[in-house]
Design a protein around this motif. Sequence first.
Motif, PDB file in Angstrom:
ATOM      1  N   LEU A 106      -4.238   3.983   4.362  1.00  0.00           N
ATOM      2  CA  LEU A 106      -3.484   3.390   5.279  1.00  0.00           C
ATOM      3  C   LEU A 106      -3.284   1.740   5.014  1.00  0.00           C
ATOM      4  N   ASP A 107      -4.502   1.300   4.807  1.00  0.00           N
ATOM      5  CA  ASP A 107      -4.711  -0.427   4.611  1.00  0.00           C
ATOM      6  C   ASP A 107      -4.081  -0.617   3.241  1.00  0.00           C
ATOM      7  N   GLU A 113       3.791  -3.651  -1.997  1.00  0.00           N
ATOM      8  CA  GLU A 113       5.050  -3.584  -1.603  1.00  0.00           C
ATOM      9  C   GLU A 113       5.758  -2.217  -2.542  1.00  0.00           C
ATOM     10  N   ILE A 114       6.104  -1.540  -1.359  1.00  0.00           N
ATOM     11  CA  ILE A 114       6.630  -0.068  -1.665  1.00  0.00           C
ATOM     12  C   ILE A 114       8.003  -0.165  -1.725  1.00  0.00           C
ATOM     13  N   GLU A 147       4.231   9.421   8.105  1.00  0.00           N
ATOM     14  CA  GLU A 147       5.172   9.082   9.012  1.00  0.00           C
ATOM     15  C   GLU A 147       5.598   7.585   8.676  1.00  0.00           C
ATOM     16  N   ARG A 148       4.566   6.811   8.284  1.00  0.00           N
ATOM     17  CA  ARG A 148       4.843   5.300   7.918  1.00  0.00           C
ATOM     18  C   ARG A 148       5.542   5.359   6.498  1.00  0.00           C
ATOM     19  N   ALA A 151       9.379   6.072   7.120  1.00  0.00           N
ATOM     20  CA  ALA A 151      10.052   5.018   7.936  1.00  0.00           C
ATOM     21  C   ALA A 151      10.183   3.949   6.910  1.00  0.00           C
ATOM     22  N   ARG A 152       9.009   3.732   6.160  1.00  0.00           N
ATOM     23  CA  ARG A 152       9.129   2.541   5.124  1.00  0.00           C
ATOM     24  C   ARG A 152       9.934   2.837   4.084  1.00  0.00           C
ATOM     25  N   ALA A 153       9.653   3.719   3.457  1.00  0.00           N
ATOM     26  CA  ALA A 153      10.374   3.992   2.033  1.00  0.00           C
ATOM     27  C   ALA A 153      11.413   5.029   2.169  1.00  0.00           C
ATOM     28  N   GLY A 154      11.713   5.868   3.114  1.00  0.00           N
ATOM     29  CA  GLY A 154      12.740   6.804   2.987  1.00  0.00           C
ATOM     30  C   GLY A 154      12.384   8.112   2.604  1.00  0.00           C
TER      31      GLY A 154
END
Length: 251
Positions: A106-107, A113-114, A147-148, A151-154
């Motif tokens: 996670l860290d 950068e994704i 989940e991250r 939300a972050r990358a689709g």
Amino acid sequence: MLILAKILLGPLLLAQGKWLRKTALRLPEAAGPRLGVEHPPGAAAAAPAEALRLLVVGDSSAAGVGVEHQEQALALPLARHLAARSGRAVAWQLVAQSGVNSLEALDLLARHEIGPAAVLVVALGTNDVTSQMPPRQYVANLRLLAERLMARAGVAHIVFTGLPPLHTLPAAPQPLRWYLGRYARKLDSALRAWIAQDPTLRYCSLQWALPHEMAIDKFHPGHGQYAQWARMAAEIIESGLAGGAGRDGAA
């Protein structure tokens, strides 16, 4: 049973674990690019909007430890398989680091950068075994990671790689090998139980991996195992994109 074994065998397991860390052959992560675009064989370059976007996240196995170049590892061959099977360009990215468990990943993601990604392949678990991550926490970490990235990358399609057969790990002496194998089965069972409850998730088994086909460190996948893993993951992803019902990569 594992709790009792840990109590009774604790000093021996700790001693063997220290010996393994001290004597294990340290192999580097595979050299080569960690992002790019793969096109179908013989096809002209596709417009970026037409590309299938793939993200691979994980530990040393995702990073390609055990082979020399990313062309022999997981992410790049997987992108090539998907491009050939789908007839689409595949824009791929690899975010992986040796030694990370599901919490540390996670860290790791937070520090990278994704880019946009429709498909996610996750390879985490062996370091959760060695760090004794509780099964519930392991699944909770993976859920949060998914989940991250949704939300972050689709991300819309996710494949989780199962635990390798650590009970056959040549590098580990007994009874450490037995203990690691039993703990890996616990984490793998928890992972599969979670995936079975969510039709949007897929599972890719590594239980077919044979110890004599491993890398020279007797811990990481060898070239043939990476090749098989990439083929299986491509089949599972293609099935998911096509709306197939199959979720288990063990067959």
